[in-house]
Design a protein around this motif. Structure first.
Motif: not given
Length: 267
Positions: A74-79
């Motif tokens: 989820k966090y990496l999808s916002g990069l």
């Protein structure tokens, strides 16, 4: 001004060692400054660095069950890469990295980075003190430095579609087996605490998912991702696992995968 930026998740510090070795050597080669973003702890996953087109980002994660840890997706999808160049790095515990490196490359590409190189390194397994013991070692660090030196030749001319071995559909997460060959689920296994605990709170402070409360370090208030941080960073070895399936899986891996594996580089 060129910048080298480290961007990593490293509960037991092994991924961090490799990422730092690569980044420090790249920064020296490219004569640029170096910045760091550690997203191991929950507060590190509340924001993102402002990546720019001239940046070189060394992005590293450990391999969990053959994949990028799903707790990070989820966090990496916002990069947002904004055209920055990136180096994809995974670190695994001597079993296999399966499709994790390919998955990380795809995450970075989809976020708008240009991936110029990738590597799979080996570190002491999060479950074990025997499997890949004390790695990354000096040989690994020398290979990381050499990788950085070779990367510097590709900064301006890397291919747009970097080849990485693996299955583009990604394998299912690796699952341990019982004695009869049936898969077992250790996701709900949680660490126990011995009476020798000195209540130093270190385990609560290093838990990457914030599941150990400081007011009672003997309980869990959330998930356990089996990262090993609370166990390996406890100064009195008070944290441990006692689940029979977990322990059998650990012992089987220590025997089956004891032969040393070497890093793999893709340029």
């Amino acid at each position: 001004m060129k910048r080298v930026i480290t961007f990593y998740f490293s509960p037991t510090g092994t991924t961090e060692k490799i990422v730092m070795e690569i980044a420090n050597n790249l920064a020296e080669k490219e004569s640029c400054c170096i910045l760091h973003h550690d997203f191991t702890l929950p507060n590190g996953r509340t924001e993102y660095p402002d990546f720019m087109e001239g940046d070189i980002v060394v992005a590293g994660v450990p391999v969990y069950a053959g994949r990028v840890p799903n707790v990070l997706l989820k966090y990496l999808s916002g990069l947002k890469g904004n055209g920055a160049r990136a180096v994809a790095v995974v670190l695994y515990g001597n079993r296999d990295y399966d499709d994790a490196l390919l998955e990380l490359r795809d995450i970075l590409n989809n976020a708008g980075f240009s991936v110029i190189g990738a590597a799979a390194f080996i570190g002491e397994h999060s479950f074990s003190y025997k499997l890949a013991k004390n790695r990354p070692d000096m040989t690994d660090l020398e290979m990381a430095a050499d990788f950085a030196n070779r990367l510097s030749l590709y900064v301006e001319s890397a291919p747009k579609d970097l080849y990485i071995s693996g299955n583009p559909d990604y394998k299912e997460y690796y699952k341990p087996m019982d004695e009869e060959g049936n898969t077992v689920d250790i996701r709900k296994v949680t660490p126990k605490t011995k009476d020798t605990c000195i209540d130093c709170k270190i385990c609560a402070r290093v838990c990457p998912v914030g599941s150990i409360p400081e007011d009672n370090v003997k309980i869990l208030t959330g998930i356990c991702i089996k990262c090993g941080a609370c166990i390996k960073k406890c100064p009195v070895q008070a944290k441990y696992f006692d689940d029979k399936d977990y322990l059998r899986h650990k012992l089987e891996m220590e025997e089956e995968f004891k032969e040393r594996r070497e890093p793999e580089i893709f340029l």
